[in-house]
Design an enzyme around this catalytic site. Structure first.
Site, mmCIF file in Angstrom:
data_model
loop_
_atom_site.group_PDB
_atom_site.id
_atom_site.type_symbol
_atom_site.label_atom_id
_atom_site.label_comp_id
_atom_site.label_asym_id
_atom_site.label_seq_id
_atom_site.Cartn_x
_atom_site.Cartn_y
_atom_site.Cartn_z
ATOM 1 N N SER A 41 12.230 2.158 113.085
ATOM 2 C CA SER A 41 11.720 2.152 114.462
ATOM 3 C C SER A 41 11.566 3.589 114.949
ATOM 4 O O SER A 41 12.509 4.367 114.918
ATOM 5 C CB SER A 41 12.690 1.405 115.388
ATOM 6 O OG SER A 41 12.780 0.053 115.016
ATOM 7 N N GLU A 61 13.476 7.839 118.343
ATOM 8 C CA GLU A 61 14.691 7.517 117.619
ATOM 9 C C GLU A 61 14.761 8.363 116.349
ATOM 10 O O GLU A 61 15.836 8.649 115.834
ATOM 11 C CB GLU A 61 14.729 6.032 117.267
ATOM 12 C CG GLU A 61 16.030 5.546 116.724
ATOM 13 C CD GLU A 61 16.134 4.040 116.714
ATOM 14 O OE1 GLU A 61 16.490 3.488 115.664
ATOM 15 O OE2 GLU A 61 15.864 3.413 117.753
ATOM 16 N N ARG A 100 22.641 3.745 120.307
ATOM 17 C CA ARG A 100 22.242 4.802 119.372
ATOM 18 C C ARG A 100 22.974 6.123 119.602
ATOM 19 O O ARG A 100 22.468 7.194 119.307
ATOM 20 C CB ARG A 100 20.717 5.025 119.415
ATOM 21 C CG ARG A 100 19.903 3.787 119.061
ATOM 22 C CD ARG A 100 20.191 3.289 117.650
ATOM 23 N NE ARG A 100 19.472 2.064 117.352
ATOM 24 C CZ ARG A 100 20.013 0.841 117.463
ATOM 25 N NH1 ARG A 100 21.275 0.689 117.839
ATOM 26 N NH2 ARG A 100 19.294 -0.227 117.184
#
Length: 303
Positions: free
Chosen positions: A227, A297, A177
């Protein structure tokens, strides 16, 4: 703080479409967010580079938005200018050597369909990810065993001075990420994908299989930002949350999904504060019960 946006008058509708006091809940997958001072869709790289330079000259904050699929925007909105990339940023083409070149504003779903049409495999994992190419490259988006780092050959971008540059694959510093763009002021403009030749039937079967998994396991019927938490090393966030008895926990209109505890959903007109408070509660309980610190996230934007 009040800003003067008179400098925007130099642009034409062919360059930029401008909306004042735009509700941001219309532009995020969470369906949450107050008004932006200015929301504009920029249609050319030249106009984008000029706009960025003018924002800096006039000390106007700006924020680039794609599909708004990984964002939680303040109920108080966003001061300054929100920039959506449209026009040539949504274009796609096939190069002479079989690579797909696409603008950063192109929806991942559109690029997946374009790859299928051209019998090119490698993007199937992204089918169903509700974001843009630029956002996916920026955060090395991934799912079901695939990531952007596996297929991105090069990325063009505008630097903090409005100059167009590019990174090759080995310069992108992809990790979980993250990428070379993380925490920088660079704006992705184009992405070059290197894919493999396969039959359309094989590609379509894989896309259908992964979409079936998404629909069966994820709460797609409710607004969310996907998510909510990054995967902790050695663990799965959803499993930790469920083991702590937090599935179905709620604050105001926000809820930890009963279907997939890794998702916080906007179940009933949730506010930004509802979601933030629920995130804080989940993080506190997981750390208290499991000794594992969860990291978001989802990106929080606004005042």
């Amino acid at each position: 703080m009040k800003y003067n946006f008179d400098f925007l008058n130099i642009f034409t509708n062919e360059d930029i479409e401008i909306n004042l006091d735009e509700p941001m809940n219309k532009h995020t997958s969470f369906k949450i967010g107050g008004k932006a001072d200015v929301y504009c869709e920029v249609k050319t790289k030249k106009a984008l580079a000029e706009l960025i330079c003018l924002c800096k000259k006039n000390e106007i904050p700006y924020f680039i938005i794609g599909k708004g699929s990984n964002l939680l925007i303040s109920d108080n909105g966003i001061r300054g200018i929100v920039i959506k990339l449209g026009g040539e940023f949504s274009e796609m083409s096939l190069t002479e050597d079989g690579l797909i070149r696409c603008g950063s504003g192109a929806a991942l779903a559109s690029v997946c369909s374009y790859a299928l049409k051209n019998s090119l495999s490698g993007l199937e994992f992204a089918w169903g990810i509700p974001g843009t190419v630029g956002g996916a490259a920026y955060m090395n988006a991934g799912a079901y065993g695939g990531e952007m780092k596996d297929i991105v050959e090069a990325v063009s971008y505008i630097d903090e001075n409005g100059i167009i540059k590019s990174f090759k694959r080995d310069e992108l510093n992809f990790s979980y990420r993250r990428s070379v763009f993380t925490d920088k002021e660079y704006i992705v403009t184009d992405v070059l994908f290197k894919l493999e030749n396969k039959s359309q039937n094989e590609i379509r079967e894989k896309m259908d299989e992964l979409m079936g998994k998404r629909k069966s396991k994820q709460p797609l019927e409710y607004p969310s930002a996907g998510s909510t938490f990054k995967r902790p090393e050695g663990y799965f966030a959803a499993a930790l949350i469920e083991e702590c008895g937090l599935k179905g926990a709620s604050v105001g209109g926000a809820e930890v999904s009963e279907k997939h505890s890794g998702f916080i959903i906007n179940k009933n007109n949730a506010t930004c504060e509802d979601v933030k408070n629920l995130i804080a509660y989940v993080k506190k309980e997981v750390y208290k019960q499991k000794g594992v610190e969860l990291h978001c996230e989802v990106k929080f934007i606004g005042t």
